[in-house]
Design an enzyme around this catalytic site. Sequence first.
Site, PDB file in Angstrom:
ATOM      1  N   ASP A   1      -4.210  12.033   2.156  1.00 50.20           N
ATOM      2  CA  ASP A   1      -3.977  10.720   2.882  1.00 50.20           C
ATOM      3  C   ASP A   1      -3.205  10.860   3.958  1.00 50.20           C
ATOM      4  OD1 ASP A   1      -4.654   7.953   2.853  1.00 50.20           O
ATOM      5  OD2 ASP A   1      -2.502   7.504   2.037  1.00 50.20           O
TER       6      ASP A   1
ATOM      7  N   HIS B   1     -11.361   1.519   1.829  1.00 50.49           N
ATOM      8  CA  HIS B   1     -10.154   1.186   1.854  1.00 50.49           C
ATOM      9  C   HIS B   1     -10.154  -0.400   1.279  1.00 50.49           C
ATOM     10  CE1 HIS B   1      -5.839   0.396   3.612  1.00 50.49           C
ATOM     11  NE2 HIS B   1      -6.216  -0.937   3.590  1.00 50.49           N
TER      12      HIS B   1
ATOM     13  N   ASN C   1       0.384   2.367   3.410  1.00 49.83           N
ATOM     14  CA  ASN C   1      -0.606   1.324   2.936  1.00 49.83           C
ATOM     15  C   ASN C   1      -1.978   1.985   2.192  1.00 49.83           C
ATOM     16  OD1 ASN C   1      -1.680  -1.244   2.652  1.00 49.83           O
ATOM     17  ND2 ASN C   1      -2.562  -1.490   4.706  1.00 49.83           N
TER      18      ASN C   1
ATOM     19  N   ASP D   1     -11.827   2.635   7.005  1.00 52.52           N
ATOM     20  CA  ASP D   1     -10.430   3.196   6.504  1.00 52.52           C
ATOM     21  C   ASP D   1      -9.500   2.789   7.125  1.00 52.52           C
ATOM     22  OD1 ASP D   1      -8.729   4.152   4.518  1.00 52.52           O
ATOM     23  OD2 ASP D   1      -8.493   6.011   5.833  1.00 52.52           O
TER      24      ASP D   1
END
Length: 321
Positions: free
Chosen positions: A201, A75, A174, A48
């Site tokens: 997140d 990711h 992001n 990630d």
Amino acid sequence: MKLLKEIIRKSAKANVFICAAITKSRKGEELTDIGFFKKEGVVAVSDDGSSVESEEVMLAALSASKEAGILVICHCEDKSLSNAGVVNLGFTSTRLGLKGISGESEYMRVARDIELAHKTKAAIHIAHVSCEESVKVIKEAKKKGIKVTCETAPHYFTFSEEAVLGYDTNFKMNPPLRREKDVEAIKKGLADGTIDVIASDHAPHTENEKEIEFERAEFGVTGLETELAAAITELVAVGILDWSRLVEKLAVNPSRILGIDKGSLSVGKDADIIVVSPEKEWLVKKEDFLSKSKNSSFIGRKLKGLVEYTICQGKLHRWNL
């Protein structure tokens, strides 16, 4: 691994599960020992923050994860397409004079990783979905019976790219905040079941990492303390999800996907619960955060739904704002 488990045992106030890296040092070059991680109780593997650029390495990782029976969390970012951007590529990036990150950099990598998972018959989970095209790719994959699940985060169904017009780095993450049509697609994906999970997140940063020029600031925002209230405000209160579906996205589905025996109030299960005042409104203020980091996109915003108590591992906590 033993040291990390001991730190968790001694100091954690919540359930903490370990996710290990797919590749050594997250460089995307050499696989870690995924079978060993599974034996040690790791619940998933992920690089990630980085996508595994090599198709050959990713294919090997998925084959190893299939054999070990462990989930791969992706990711999805093709860095040759994101091109060191800092905001969504489009009118807003042009207006601000900042380098943009295209939606293509996300959804093309989503498509690649899903195809590799299909080849290996491995389970794959796509992290922080942010754009309409990614939702479409995942929806089609599910129709074909491919073992793919995915998540989004509150900032992606609350804010569009216009939130960055003030150069506030608390809106720099992001993948970046996308177009209004992407926000609507995320909401639709949550409603129709394409998107399985709402994740925080959570990405805490110090003030000196965020309160600098936009281009130099770190990506990421905190999410733990506002995740539930943001979902209530933006989804439940407006009829996109009902309460049972919200519980699925926040507790039931994450537990099922990770193979964790949590997320249920059935007899014999762990009674890790929260007590919520669903209609109580509160103003998100920097000084009220319990986290050491205060880099939240929701500061100054009024949210609905206040957690009054948590019960975890038999310990009761009351939270006051």
